[in-house]
Write a protein that holds these residues in place. Structure first.
Motif, mmCIF file in Angstrom:
data_model
loop_
_atom_site.group_PDB
_atom_site.id
_atom_site.type_symbol
_atom_site.label_atom_id
_atom_site.label_comp_id
_atom_site.label_asym_id
_atom_site.label_seq_id
_atom_site.Cartn_x
_atom_site.Cartn_y
_atom_site.Cartn_z
ATOM 1 N N TRP A 1 -0.573 10.220 1.553
ATOM 2 C CA TRP A 1 -0.527 9.153 0.557
ATOM 3 C C TRP A 1 -1.925 8.574 0.394
ATOM 4 C CZ3 TRP A 1 4.277 5.649 1.819
ATOM 5 C CH2 TRP A 1 5.445 6.354 1.548
ATOM 6 N N LEU A 2 -2.349 8.435 -0.846
ATOM 7 C CA LEU A 2 -3.648 7.844 -1.159
ATOM 8 C C LEU A 2 -3.399 6.570 -1.952
ATOM 9 C CD1 LEU A 2 -6.760 7.987 -1.216
ATOM 10 C CD2 LEU A 2 -6.520 9.235 -3.393
ATOM 11 N N PRO A 3 -3.684 5.404 -1.363
ATOM 12 C CA PRO A 3 -3.468 4.164 -2.100
ATOM 13 C C PRO A 3 -4.464 4.032 -3.258
ATOM 14 C CG PRO A 3 -4.422 3.696 0.059
ATOM 15 C CD PRO A 3 -4.179 5.167 -0.008
ATOM 16 N N LEU A 4 -3.936 3.704 -4.429
ATOM 17 C CA LEU A 4 -4.753 3.550 -5.634
ATOM 18 C C LEU A 4 -4.958 2.080 -5.994
ATOM 19 C CD1 LEU A 4 -2.931 6.207 -7.834
ATOM 20 C CD2 LEU A 4 -5.079 6.514 -6.585
ATOM 21 N N PHE A 5 -3.850 1.347 -6.019
ATOM 22 C CA PHE A 5 -3.859 -0.066 -6.377
ATOM 23 C C PHE A 5 -3.272 -0.866 -5.225
ATOM 24 C CE2 PHE A 5 -3.417 2.125 -10.476
ATOM 25 C CZ PHE A 5 -4.453 1.550 -11.197
ATOM 26 N N ALA A 6 -3.791 -2.075 -5.001
ATOM 27 C CA ALA A 6 -3.294 -2.952 -3.942
ATOM 28 C C ALA A 6 -3.035 -4.336 -4.518
ATOM 29 C CB ALA A 6 -4.314 -3.047 -2.816
ATOM 30 N N ASN A 7 -2.164 -5.073 -3.853
ATOM 31 C CA ASN A 7 -1.907 -6.442 -4.304
ATOM 32 C C ASN A 7 -2.526 -7.475 -3.367
ATOM 33 O OD1 ASN A 7 -0.183 -6.543 -2.100
ATOM 34 N ND2 ASN A 7 1.587 -7.241 -3.257
ATOM 35 N N GLY A 8 -3.173 -7.033 -2.313
ATOM 36 C CA GLY A 8 -3.801 -7.954 -1.375
ATOM 37 C C GLY A 8 -2.857 -8.465 -0.308
ATOM 38 N N GLY A 9 -1.572 -8.133 -0.405
ATOM 39 C CA GLY A 9 -0.594 -8.585 0.568
ATOM 40 C C GLY A 9 0.069 -7.448 1.319
ATOM 41 N N GLY A 10 -0.451 -6.230 1.162
ATOM 42 C CA GLY A 10 0.098 -5.092 1.884
ATOM 43 C C GLY A 10 0.917 -4.136 1.042
ATOM 44 N N ASP A 11 1.058 -4.415 -0.247
ATOM 45 C CA ASP A 11 1.772 -3.503 -1.143
ATOM 46 C C ASP A 11 0.751 -2.645 -1.895
ATOM 47 O OD1 ASP A 11 3.971 -4.915 -0.301
ATOM 48 O OD2 ASP A 11 4.387 -5.830 -2.239
ATOM 49 N N PHE A 12 1.149 -1.396 -2.161
ATOM 50 C CA PHE A 12 0.243 -0.467 -2.832
ATOM 51 C C PHE A 12 1.007 0.402 -3.817
ATOM 52 C CE2 PHE A 12 -1.269 -1.052 1.510
ATOM 53 C CZ PHE A 12 -2.595 -1.378 1.319
ATOM 54 N N TYR A 13 0.300 0.893 -4.808
ATOM 55 C CA TYR A 13 0.745 2.058 -5.559
ATOM 56 C C TYR A 13 -0.033 3.211 -4.953
ATOM 57 C CZ TYR A 13 3.527 -0.353 -9.003
ATOM 58 O OH TYR A 13 4.515 -1.071 -9.606
ATOM 59 N N VAL A 14 0.692 4.228 -4.453
ATOM 60 C CA VAL A 14 0.060 5.351 -3.768
ATOM 61 C C VAL A 14 0.316 6.652 -4.512
ATOM 62 C CG1 VAL A 14 0.196 4.238 -1.505
ATOM 63 C CG2 VAL A 14 1.995 5.806 -2.196
ATOM 64 N N LEU A 15 -0.687 7.487 -4.548
ATOM 65 C CA LEU A 15 -0.551 8.839 -5.066
ATOM 66 C C LEU A 15 -0.047 9.687 -3.906
ATOM 67 C CD1 LEU A 15 -1.056 10.619 -7.554
ATOM 68 C CD2 LEU A 15 -3.372 11.023 -6.668
ATOM 69 N N ASP A 16 1.116 10.292 -4.089
ATOM 70 C CA ASP A 16 1.747 11.060 -3.012
ATOM 71 C C ASP A 16 1.275 12.506 -3.081
ATOM 72 O OD1 ASP A 16 3.330 12.345 -1.179
ATOM 73 O OD2 ASP A 16 5.227 11.541 -1.940
ATOM 74 N N LEU A 17 0.205 12.790 -2.359
ATOM 75 C CA LEU A 17 -0.377 14.131 -2.349
ATOM 76 C C LEU A 17 0.388 15.080 -1.430
ATOM 77 C CD1 LEU A 17 -4.102 12.977 -2.234
ATOM 78 C CD2 LEU A 17 -2.822 13.790 -4.232
ATOM 79 N N SER A 18 1.381 14.556 -0.721
ATOM 80 C CA SER A 18 2.179 15.390 0.182
ATOM 81 C C SER A 18 3.429 15.948 -0.486
ATOM 82 C CB SER A 18 2.595 14.576 1.412
ATOM 83 O OG SER A 18 3.540 13.578 1.049
ATOM 84 N N SER A 19 3.720 15.501 -1.687
ATOM 85 C CA SER A 19 4.959 15.890 -2.361
ATOM 86 C C SER A 19 4.910 17.347 -2.827
ATOM 87 C CB SER A 19 5.206 14.983 -3.571
ATOM 88 O OG SER A 19 6.330 15.432 -4.296
ATOM 89 N N PRO A 20 5.972 18.116 -2.564
ATOM 90 C CA PRO A 20 6.009 19.499 -3.032
ATOM 91 C C PRO A 20 6.215 19.605 -4.548
ATOM 92 C CG PRO A 20 8.050 18.945 -1.936
ATOM 93 C CD PRO A 20 7.139 17.765 -1.774
#
Length: 125
Positions: free
Chosen positions: A37-56
């Motif tokens: 998982w590569l986090p792209l966007f953060a909210n500063g409180g521990g939440d992220f939008y992540v690019l899931d590079l592990s997905s088949p």
């Protein structure tokens, strides 16, 4: 700089590559985090939008919520995420409020995301 000053979508800011890597390392031993998982966007409180590079099935975008055990796919790809965000700006779903904060109409955003991402269960359910 105030966190609200750097939001490029309501509630989230784009991470630098250094911060993305630092967050990957910080969450590496967290059972809720998946390697790849590569986090792209953060909210500063521990939440992220992540690019899931592990997905088949390509590289979907998940919403990692620090308080939740599951992290659903919200967009089928980075392109789908960016297209949805761009369209939200175009349609005025994202707007600057009278106090200068970037805000959004959550209901209308949900409708837009459903329209543009019909293959993603998060928006259909």
């Amino acid at each position: 700089m105030a966190l609200d000053d750097i939001h490029i979508v309501p509630g989230f800011y784009l991470l630098s590559i250094q911060d993305a890597i630092a967050n990957c390392r910080a969450f590496a031993t967290d059972s809720r985090w998946t390697p790849g998982w590569l986090p792209l966007f953060a909210n500063g409180g521990g939440d992220f939008y992540v690019l899931d590079l592990s997905s088949p099935s390509g590289s979907p975008v998940r919403h990692f919520r620090i308080e939740e055990p599951e992290h659903p796919i919200e967009f089928g790809s980075l392109r789908a995420l960016l297209t949805t965000l761009a369209e939200a700006f175009e349609r005025g779903v994202f707007f600057v409020d009278p106090n200068g904060y970037l805000e959004m109409d959550d209901v209308v955003f949900g409708e837009l995301a459903t329209e543009l991402n019909p293959d993603v269960g998060w928006w259909r359910d």
